[in-house]
Motif scaffolding. Structure first.
Motif, PDB file in Angstrom:
ATOM      1  N   ARG A  32       0.898  -1.026   0.200  1.00 35.85           N
ATOM      2  CA  ARG A  32       0.021   0.149   0.314  1.00 35.85           C
ATOM      3  C   ARG A  32       1.296   1.560  -0.301  1.00 35.85           C
ATOM      4  O   ARG A  32       0.978   2.069  -0.540  1.00 35.85           O
ATOM      5  CB  ARG A  32      -0.959  -0.251   1.291  1.00 35.85           C
ATOM      6  CG  ARG A  32      -1.498   0.940   1.133  1.00 35.85           C
ATOM      7  CD  ARG A  32      -2.439   0.957   2.946  1.00 35.85           C
ATOM      8  NE  ARG A  32      -1.803   1.087   3.332  1.00 35.85           N
ATOM      9  CZ  ARG A  32      -2.464   0.988   5.229  1.00 35.85           C
ATOM     10  NH1 ARG A  32      -3.211   0.154   5.449  1.00 35.85           N
ATOM     11  NH2 ARG A  32      -1.611   1.548   5.475  1.00 35.85           N
ATOM     12  N   GLU A  33       1.749   1.473   1.167  1.00 35.71           N
ATOM     13  CA  GLU A  33       3.101   2.149   1.049  1.00 35.71           C
ATOM     14  C   GLU A  33       3.273   2.674  -0.444  1.00 35.71           C
ATOM     15  O   GLU A  33       3.990   3.661  -0.904  1.00 35.71           O
ATOM     16  CB  GLU A  33       3.789   2.133   1.994  1.00 35.71           C
ATOM     17  CG  GLU A  33       3.029   2.401   3.477  1.00 35.71           C
ATOM     18  CD  GLU A  33       1.587   3.664   3.967  1.00 35.71           C
ATOM     19  OE1 GLU A  33       2.545   4.750   3.366  1.00 35.71           O
ATOM     20  OE2 GLU A  33       0.880   3.210   4.251  1.00 35.71           O
ATOM     21  N   GLN A  34       3.872   1.434  -1.476  1.00 38.66           N
ATOM     22  CA  GLN A  34       4.489   1.573  -2.331  1.00 38.66           C
ATOM     23  C   GLN A  34       3.571   2.487  -3.422  1.00 38.66           C
ATOM     24  O   GLN A  34       3.933   3.497  -3.990  1.00 38.66           O
ATOM     25  CB  GLN A  34       4.601   0.347  -2.959  1.00 38.66           C
ATOM     26  CG  GLN A  34       6.036  -0.358  -2.704  1.00 38.66           C
ATOM     27  CD  GLN A  34       6.229  -1.416  -3.007  1.00 38.66           C
ATOM     28  OE1 GLN A  34       5.516  -2.053  -2.968  1.00 38.66           O
ATOM     29  NE2 GLN A  34       6.729  -2.342  -2.365  1.00 38.66           N
ATOM     30  N   PHE A  56      -4.726   1.271  -9.524  1.00 38.06           N
ATOM     31  CA  PHE A  56      -3.509   1.127  -9.529  1.00 38.06           C
ATOM     32  C   PHE A  56      -3.078  -0.331 -10.443  1.00 38.06           C
ATOM     33  O   PHE A  56      -4.101  -1.235 -10.316  1.00 38.06           O
ATOM     34  CB  PHE A  56      -2.807   0.780  -8.193  1.00 38.06           C
ATOM     35  CG  PHE A  56      -2.341   1.873  -7.914  1.00 38.06           C
ATOM     36  CD1 PHE A  56      -0.977   2.656  -8.069  1.00 38.06           C
ATOM     37  CD2 PHE A  56      -3.193   2.755  -7.308  1.00 38.06           C
ATOM     38  CE1 PHE A  56      -0.530   4.532  -7.405  1.00 38.06           C
ATOM     39  CE2 PHE A  56      -2.970   4.245  -6.236  1.00 38.06           C
ATOM     40  CZ  PHE A  56      -1.328   4.698  -6.902  1.00 38.06           C
ATOM     41  N   ALA A  57      -2.457  -0.680 -11.526  1.00 42.49           N
ATOM     42  CA  ALA A  57      -2.582  -1.496 -11.759  1.00 42.49           C
ATOM     43  C   ALA A  57      -1.521  -2.523 -11.475  1.00 42.49           C
ATOM     44  O   ALA A  57      -0.862  -2.332 -10.605  1.00 42.49           O
ATOM     45  CB  ALA A  57      -1.789  -1.234 -13.827  1.00 42.49           C
ATOM     46  N   PHE A  97      -4.351  -2.080  -6.454  1.00 41.70           N
ATOM     47  CA  PHE A  97      -5.131  -1.129  -5.452  1.00 41.70           C
ATOM     48  C   PHE A  97      -6.175   0.257  -6.531  1.00 41.70           C
ATOM     49  O   PHE A  97      -6.036   0.110  -7.350  1.00 41.70           O
ATOM     50  CB  PHE A  97      -4.517  -0.825  -4.852  1.00 41.70           C
ATOM     51  CG  PHE A  97      -3.243  -0.991  -3.802  1.00 41.70           C
ATOM     52  CD1 PHE A  97      -3.733  -1.291  -2.650  1.00 41.70           C
ATOM     53  CD2 PHE A  97      -2.251  -0.788  -3.483  1.00 41.70           C
ATOM     54  CE1 PHE A  97      -3.571  -1.885  -1.957  1.00 41.70           C
ATOM     55  CE2 PHE A  97      -1.127  -2.413  -2.925  1.00 41.70           C
ATOM     56  CZ  PHE A  97      -1.703  -2.334  -1.696  1.00 41.70           C
ATOM     57  N   VAL A  98      -7.170   0.393  -5.908  1.00 40.70           N
ATOM     58  CA  VAL A  98      -7.787   0.508  -6.465  1.00 40.70           C
ATOM     59  C   VAL A  98      -7.953   2.298  -5.322  1.00 40.70           C
ATOM     60  O   VAL A  98      -8.396   1.502  -3.746  1.00 40.70           O
ATOM     61  CB  VAL A  98      -9.713   0.342  -5.867  1.00 40.70           C
ATOM     62  CG1 VAL A  98     -11.072   1.843  -6.127  1.00 40.70           C
ATOM     63  CG2 VAL A  98      -9.501  -0.071  -7.665  1.00 40.70           C
ATOM     64  N   VAL A 226      -8.655  -0.079  -1.560  1.00 39.98           N
ATOM     65  CA  VAL A 226      -9.277  -1.464  -1.042  1.00 39.98           C
ATOM     66  C   VAL A 226      -8.728  -2.806  -2.482  1.00 39.98           C
ATOM     67  O   VAL A 226      -8.121  -2.091  -3.605  1.00 39.98           O
ATOM     68  CB  VAL A 226     -10.857  -2.039  -1.488  1.00 39.98           C
ATOM     69  CG1 VAL A 226     -11.403  -0.461  -0.055  1.00 39.98           C
ATOM     70  CG2 VAL A 226     -11.179  -1.013  -2.389  1.00 39.98           C
ATOM     71  N   MET A 227      -8.821  -4.140  -2.616  1.00 41.73           N
ATOM     72  CA  MET A 227      -8.461  -4.938  -3.678  1.00 41.73           C
ATOM     73  C   MET A 227      -9.486  -5.730  -4.180  1.00 41.73           C
ATOM     74  O   MET A 227     -10.052  -6.369  -2.939  1.00 41.73           O
ATOM     75  CB  MET A 227      -6.866  -4.807  -3.011  1.00 41.73           C
ATOM     76  CG  MET A 227      -5.758  -4.355  -3.144  1.00 41.73           C
ATOM     77  SD  MET A 227      -4.852  -5.467  -1.697  1.00 41.73           S
ATOM     78  CE  MET A 227      -3.727  -6.002  -2.692  1.00 41.73           C
TER      79      MET A 227
END
Length: 283
Positions: A32-34, A56-57, A97-98, A226-227
């Motif tokens: 997540r932090e990335q 995020f892809a 991620f969204v 969220v994922m």
């Protein structure tokens, strides 16, 4: 794994919560932090958060059965055994991620989303018994409170989608740019019940694939993460089985019948989803 109450909730409402479903929270937090570096935003300067809603892809994957063994067990219980699952669909947890950084309409009064209602499964021609996207796992990658950007589901929509598919054995597209498609906004507008999928980082919701949902507005001052993924089966659902799985029971209950001999009248096929230029996608 699943309690009798959880099984009943899935059959009747189309979703169940697995609290603490993700085992390795440190790895989830690291992924997540990335995202800050990937998108180039300063986590301490909200003025740099230009886009309110970002997808995020996938660039990194971890073995899902190790990350979420209890979730995998629950999936097996819902579909009638993990041997029925296309293992590729639950093999990895991707960093897809969204993120909603700050996402709400001009009015500060909370309201349901006006757009983005959908059911997952836009990459194939949808049939009532389709083996694709039978369960949608939604992973909370941050704590999410009410009115803080939680995904919103419409439990009544499972029945409406099921009945629509039963009436269209020729198949329906899940993408609104293609025809025939669902009257998704009419379905959403007719639903009276909604549920915000709130919880703690690492919680996992398992939703029936027919569940209509949308991202809620984020009125908080923090981004929410969220994922999601899509569980697929090796073979179509058997809605005339003498021993239906919980997933098949939920589908039959949505139809209001105890058995349904469904036969598609068109070939099953995969499609390429049209590009949606309204979404910000970060590689």
């Amino acid at each position: 794994m699943l309690t009798p109450e959880q099984k009943q909730q899935f059959v009747e409402k189309g979703y169940v919560l697995i609290k603490g479903g993700i085992k390795n929270l440190d790895l989830l937090a690291k992924m997540r932090e990335q995202t800050w570096e990937r998108i180039g935003y300063d986590p301490h300067n909200r003025e740099t958060w230009v886009d309110r809603y970002v997808e995020f892809a996938a660039t990194e994957a971890h073995y899902f059965p190790d990350m979420a063994p209890r979730v995998c067990k629950a999936i097996g219980e819902l579909v009638g055994g993990l041997d029925r699952v296309d293992i590729k669909s639950i093999q990895y947890l991707w960093n897809r991620f969204v993120v909603k950084y700050s996402y709400y309409p001009d009015s500060r009064e909370w309201q349901l989303p006006e757009s983005m209602w959908h059911r997952d499964g836009g990459y194939f021609l949808n049939f009532l018994d389709s083996p694709e996207t039978v369960i949608v796992p939604l992973i909370l990658a941050s704590d999410i409170e009410s009115r803080g950007g939680a995904t919103i589901i419409l439990p009544e929509s499972v029945s409406l989608i099921a009945r629509f598919l039963a009436d269209h054995p020729e198949g329906v597209y899940g993408w609104q740019h293609l025809r025939p498609c669902y009257p998704i906004y009419e379905i959403a507008a007719s639903c009276k019940e909604y549920v915000e999928l709130t919880g703690k980082m690492g919680d996992v919701y398992l939703m029936h694939g027919f569940m209509v949902h949308a991202g809620g507005y984020n009125y908080s001052q923090e981004p929410v993460y969220v994922m999601n993924s899509q569980v697929c089966l090796k073979e179509p659902l058997n809605l005339s089985s003498k021993n239906p799985s919980l997933l098949e029971q939920a589908t039959l209950k949505a139809l209001g019948v105890s058995s349904f001999d469904f036969k598609p009248t068109a070939p099953r096929k995969r499609i390429t989803m049209p590009k949606d230029d309204s979404l910000k996608l970060v590689s």
